[in-house]
Design an enzyme around this catalytic site. Structure first.
Site, PDB file in Angstrom:
ATOM      1  N   CYS A  25      -3.992   0.206  -3.189  1.00 41.12           N
ATOM      2  CA  CYS A  25      -4.491   0.995  -1.152  1.00 41.12           C
ATOM      3  C   CYS A  25      -3.859   1.740  -0.897  1.00 41.12           C
ATOM      4  O   CYS A  25      -2.296   1.841  -1.297  1.00 41.12           O
ATOM      5  CB  CYS A  25      -4.421  -0.464  -0.733  1.00 41.12           C
ATOM      6  SG  CYS A  25      -2.559  -1.494  -0.680  1.00 41.12           S
ATOM      7  N   CYS A  28       0.446  -1.148   0.261  1.00 39.49           N
ATOM      8  CA  CYS A  28      -0.366  -0.037  -0.249  1.00 39.49           C
ATOM      9  C   CYS A  28       1.242   1.736   0.069  1.00 39.49           C
ATOM     10  O   CYS A  28       1.915   1.133   0.395  1.00 39.49           O
ATOM     11  CB  CYS A  28      -1.144   0.115   0.933  1.00 39.49           C
ATOM     12  SG  CYS A  28      -2.785  -1.171   1.209  1.00 39.49           S
TER      13      CYS A  28
END
Ligand code: C8R
Length: 263
Positions: free
Chosen positions: A163, A82
């Site tokens: 993400c 992420c």
């Protein structure tokens, strides 16, 4: 005695399949898996090459579908941490120089799939040997050609996997506007970011050193991009000439006024 000449391969307008495609793909795959990201472990480069070959060999190069690439994408996929995904449009050289010098961010070319395919091309032909080394179809000749379908599908999967905070490097010196809805970024990636996983999109709007600043963060196309992303529930920020990237541009233009410390 004259030899029988088989059916000729089609002639297209783009460059043909990269010479030694198999060696190039295998070499890049092993170097990515063994040298760059040994933590990736169990990637079968031979299988990956076979699945790329089977996606296009002996096929009409105007009839390629995402299904053709499914086995390849499945075999080559790997997790992306992420907050590290970096998207771009019309900043290919700069963005890749940046990710080489800054390990905090990953473009699609820094994943196995993009690393293998960058600046390589391939296409098939129904006649022997099933690969056309002379020419491949341009996008204007047919949309569903092996390279266009590959990049669209890889970009879609890359955007879906993002993400946290996503970064985007756009080019403020492009006359047609920094954000173009016909680009892969504008037509595929922004619509495949998952609002349940991605919280923010940070835009870095770079202009060429010494080039025109056709558009800044308050420009029209950036406004359109912001409203598309805000409608999809992402928080947006935009920075003109993001300093860490501009310093890299300045390495190549140290004496330019844009690169002076005090302006
Ligand atoms: N992406 C798209 N296209 C890519 C690519 C890539 O990572 N890597 C290469 N070499 N290419 P552009 P865009 C090739 O107009 O359309 C992803 C393909 O042949 O400057 O907005 C990436 O994640 C393709 O046709 O940018 C990035 O965020 C052109 O380069 C966008 O999509 C596209 O170059 C960039 O796509």
């Amino acid at each position: 005695e004259k030899q029988e000449v088989g059916p000729k391969m089609m002639k297209w307008k783009d460059r043909g399949t990269t010479k030694n495609l198999q060696e190039v793909i295998l070499g890049r795959c092993y170097s990515y898996v063994m040298a760059r990201y040994p933590q990736l472990g169990d990637k079968d480069c031979l299988k990956i090459w076979e699945s790329l070959k089977h996606a296009f060999i002996y096929k009409n190069p105007c009839n390629i579908t995402s299904e053709d690439y499914e086995p390849l994408m499945e075999l080559a996929t790997h997790p992306i941490p992420c907050n590290k995904s970096l998207l771009w449009s019309k900043t290919s050289d700069l963005v890749h120089r940046y990710t080489k010098s800054n390990q905090n961010f990953l473009t699609l070319e820094d994943t196995l799939l993009g690393y293998m395919a960058d600046r390589v091309s391939w296409c098939g032909d129904p006649s022997d040997p099933g690969i056309n080394y002379e020419s491949c179809p341009k996008r204007s000749e047919c949309e569903s050609n092996p390279n266009s379908v590959f990049w669209k599908m890889a970009s879609k999967l890359f955007a879906e996997a993002a993400c946290g905070v996503v970064q985007v490097m756009l080019n403020g010196s492009v006359e047609a506007g920094a954000f173009r809805s016909s680009s892969i970024f504008g037509s595929i990636e922004i619509f495949n970011l998952n609002p349940d996983k991605v919280s923010e999109v940070h835009i870095w709007l770079m202009h060429d050193i010494g080039g025109p600043q056709s558009e800044s963060c308050s420009g029209h196309s950036i406004k359109r991009l912001k409203s598309i992303l805000e409608d999809r529930n992402f928080k947006i920020t935009c920075v003109d000439n993001y300093r860490p990237v501009q310093l890299l541009q300045c390495v190549h233009n140290p004496d330019h006024t844009d690169c002076r410390l005090c302006t």
